[in-house]
Design an enzyme around this catalytic site. Structure first.
Site, PDB file in Angstrom:
ATOM      1  CG  MET A 126      -1.899  -1.164   1.253  1.00  0.00           C
ATOM      2  SD  MET A 126      -3.159  -1.052  -0.050  1.00  0.00           S
ATOM      3  CE  MET A 126      -4.243   0.176   0.681  1.00  0.00           C
ATOM      4  CB  SER A 127       4.394   1.975  -0.744  1.00  0.00           C
ATOM      5  OG  SER A 127       4.524   1.592  -2.093  1.00  0.00           O
ATOM      6  CD  GLU A 160      13.110  -7.123  -3.186  1.00  0.00           C
ATOM      7  OE1 GLU A 160      11.879  -7.016  -3.388  1.00  0.00           O
ATOM      8  OE2 GLU A 160      13.665  -8.185  -2.850  1.00  0.00           O
ATOM      9  CE  LYS A 164       7.968   2.958  -2.528  1.00  0.00           C
ATOM     10  NZ  LYS A 164       7.528   1.607  -2.893  1.00  0.00           N
TER      11      LYS A 164
END
Length: 207
Positions: A126-127, A160, A164
């Site tokens: 949920m970033s 990863e 973002k």
């Protein structure tokens, strides 16, 4: 009955409605239409939907969300090339579109998105909640190694892959979340292997 003439935006909206109904079994909300197709507001999406209703290519119904396709459109033929790979967990060190990362192929027209989508990425976490990107969403991604400041990107940081907002600040490169519970990530090229895998161009939500 003559086939109605549709504008480019109306055609894309109709295609989105058809594909969403195939995936979800119910029509999208105006918010989902606006987000997926880049409408400037919900009212713009509503105006486009109303024009499709007037032209008879979609219909009002009494059910929840109130839209359905006429019987003549609900069994539209599958169009070759109108598919996008769905990427799940990305294996460390593998290209994002490597076969082992592809969960399935979804019948979604890449041209619904601008610029054209190359793949869908299953969102984990949920970033990016505050910009409407939620856990389990399918992120439509245009494959590109570059992006402008402020754009939402799919970035690879070491092994990863993360979603973002890209930000340059005082000579630093930051990956910014859209949720105060998460901290920005500072990319240090001396310590991190970093690459942009693509740019966010839309969202598909499975309800």
């Amino acid at each position: 009955m003559a086939t109605p003439t549709l504008t480019d935006r109306q055609q894309k909206t109709l295609a989105f409605l058809q594909e969403y109904l195939q995936l979800q079994g119910l029509p999208p909300t105006l918010r989902e239409i606006a987000d997926a197709l880049g409408f400037p507001s919900h009212s713009s999406a509503q105006a486009c939907v109303e024009s499709l209703v007037r032209k008879g290519v979609i219909e009002r119904s009494p059910q929840h969300r109130g839209l359905r396709l006429p019987a003549s459109l609900t069994m539209s033929p599958r169009i070759p090339g109108n598919e996008l790979p769905l990427i799940g967990r990305v294996a460390a060190g593998s290209p994002i579109l490597a076969e082992e990362n592809i969960e399935s192929q979804l019948e979604i027209d890449p041209a619904m998105f601008r610029p054209r989508a190359d793949y869908l990425l299953r969102v984990v976490g949920m970033s990016m909640r505050d910009v409407g990107i939620l856990d389990g969403d399918f992120l439509a991604v245009h494959r590109t190694p570059t992006a402008s400041d402020g754009q939402i990107v799919v970035a690879r940081l070491d092994d990863e892959v993360t979603v973002k907002r890209l930000k340059h600040e005082r000579g630093k490169l930051l990956l910014m979340p859209a949720n105060p519970d998460f901290e920005p990530i500072e990319v240090d090229p001396r310590r991190h292997a970093f690459a942009i895998e693509g740019r966010y161009v839309g969202i598909i939500r499975r309800t």
